[in-house]
Design a protein around this motif. Structure first.
Motif, mmCIF file in Angstrom:
data_model
loop_
_atom_site.group_PDB
_atom_site.id
_atom_site.type_symbol
_atom_site.label_atom_id
_atom_site.label_comp_id
_atom_site.label_asym_id
_atom_site.label_seq_id
_atom_site.Cartn_x
_atom_site.Cartn_y
_atom_site.Cartn_z
ATOM 1 N N VAL A 11 0.816 -1.212 0.000
ATOM 2 C CA VAL A 11 0.000 0.000 0.000
ATOM 3 C C VAL A 11 0.853 1.266 0.000
ATOM 4 O O VAL A 11 0.533 2.232 -0.675
ATOM 5 N N ILE A 12 1.930 1.258 0.767
ATOM 6 C CA ILE A 12 2.796 2.435 0.928
ATOM 7 C C ILE A 12 4.146 2.158 0.280
ATOM 8 O O ILE A 12 4.819 1.196 0.631
ATOM 9 N N GLY B 94 3.503 9.315 4.252
ATOM 10 C CA GLY B 94 3.635 8.146 3.402
ATOM 11 C C GLY B 94 3.196 8.441 1.988
ATOM 12 O O GLY B 94 2.312 9.276 1.771
ATOM 13 N N VAL B 95 3.805 7.774 1.032
ATOM 14 C CA VAL B 95 3.434 7.903 -0.378
ATOM 15 C C VAL B 95 2.766 6.602 -0.792
ATOM 16 O O VAL B 95 3.331 5.513 -0.616
ATOM 17 N N LEU C 174 -6.175 4.866 -2.888
ATOM 18 C CA LEU C 174 -6.870 4.650 -1.621
ATOM 19 C C LEU C 174 -7.937 5.727 -1.479
ATOM 20 O O LEU C 174 -7.602 6.911 -1.366
ATOM 21 N N GLY C 175 -9.205 5.316 -1.519
ATOM 22 C CA GLY C 175 -10.285 6.291 -1.452
ATOM 23 C C GLY C 175 -10.170 7.274 -2.599
ATOM 24 O O GLY C 175 -10.046 6.881 -3.761
ATOM 25 N N ALA C 176 -10.154 8.563 -2.270
ATOM 26 C CA ALA C 176 -10.053 9.616 -3.281
ATOM 27 C C ALA C 176 -8.611 9.883 -3.703
ATOM 28 O O ALA C 176 -8.371 10.719 -4.586
ATOM 29 N N GLU D 225 0.502 11.702 -1.454
ATOM 30 C CA GLU D 225 1.085 11.671 -0.125
ATOM 31 C C GLU D 225 -0.010 11.699 0.937
ATOM 32 O O GLU D 225 -0.995 12.420 0.803
ATOM 33 N N MET D 226 0.191 10.905 1.972
ATOM 34 C CA MET D 226 -0.691 10.910 3.136
ATOM 35 C C MET D 226 0.115 11.428 4.324
ATOM 36 O O MET D 226 1.332 11.279 4.362
#
Length: 137
Positions: free
Chosen positions: A68-69, A94-95, A100-102, A108-109
């Motif tokens: 995922v990341i 995290g990139v 994921l979702g929108a 980046e999160m």
């Protein structure tokens, strides 16, 4: 990273976060944990019901996280240690490797996190995370 107090349990906590950021899995990650380790992730935007994991589940989650990341970083702003307890104030970035979702792959999160560790015999016996995601999904 901010200059942190000189304490062996804080040094362990920092090394652990550095290993996670570097993508540690399997034995490379397990070496930070007591065999009876438990990780409590309190409810958050990604896990509305939270999660409680034993060591095998912690290692499995790390493997899944690799899908995922694609890269991540922990900026530790503050750390306090007393006895066998360590408290950290952390910004996680995290990139995404996948949508994921929108959010699209490559987005980046970010989350503001409070992490509380209990150390036994020089390894992590328990971890409690309070993850406040700044990124909207």
């Amino acid at each position: 990273m901010t200059a942190l107090p000189d304490h062996p349990n804080i040094e362990l906590a920092v090394r652990y976060h550095e290993a996670v950021a570097a993508g540690a899995t399997g034995d490379d990650l397990a070496r930070f944990f007591h065999p009876d380790a438990v990780h409590h992730e309190l409810p958050n935007a990604l896990l509305p019901n939270g999660a409680t994991r034993n060591l095998a589940e912690i290692l499995d989650a790390a493997e899944r996280g690799q899908q995922v990341i694609r890269e991540q970083h922990f900026d530790i702003h503050n750390a306090v240690a007393t006895g066998d307890q360590v408290a950290l104030e952390v910004t996680w970035t995290g990139v995404l490797a996948i949508p994921l979702g929108a959010l699209a792959a490559g987005d980046e999160m970010r989350a503001e996190i409070a992490t509380f560790l209990t150390i036994r015999d020089g390894v992590i016996l328990s971890q409690r995370n309070y993850d406040c995601y700044v990124t909207k999904f």
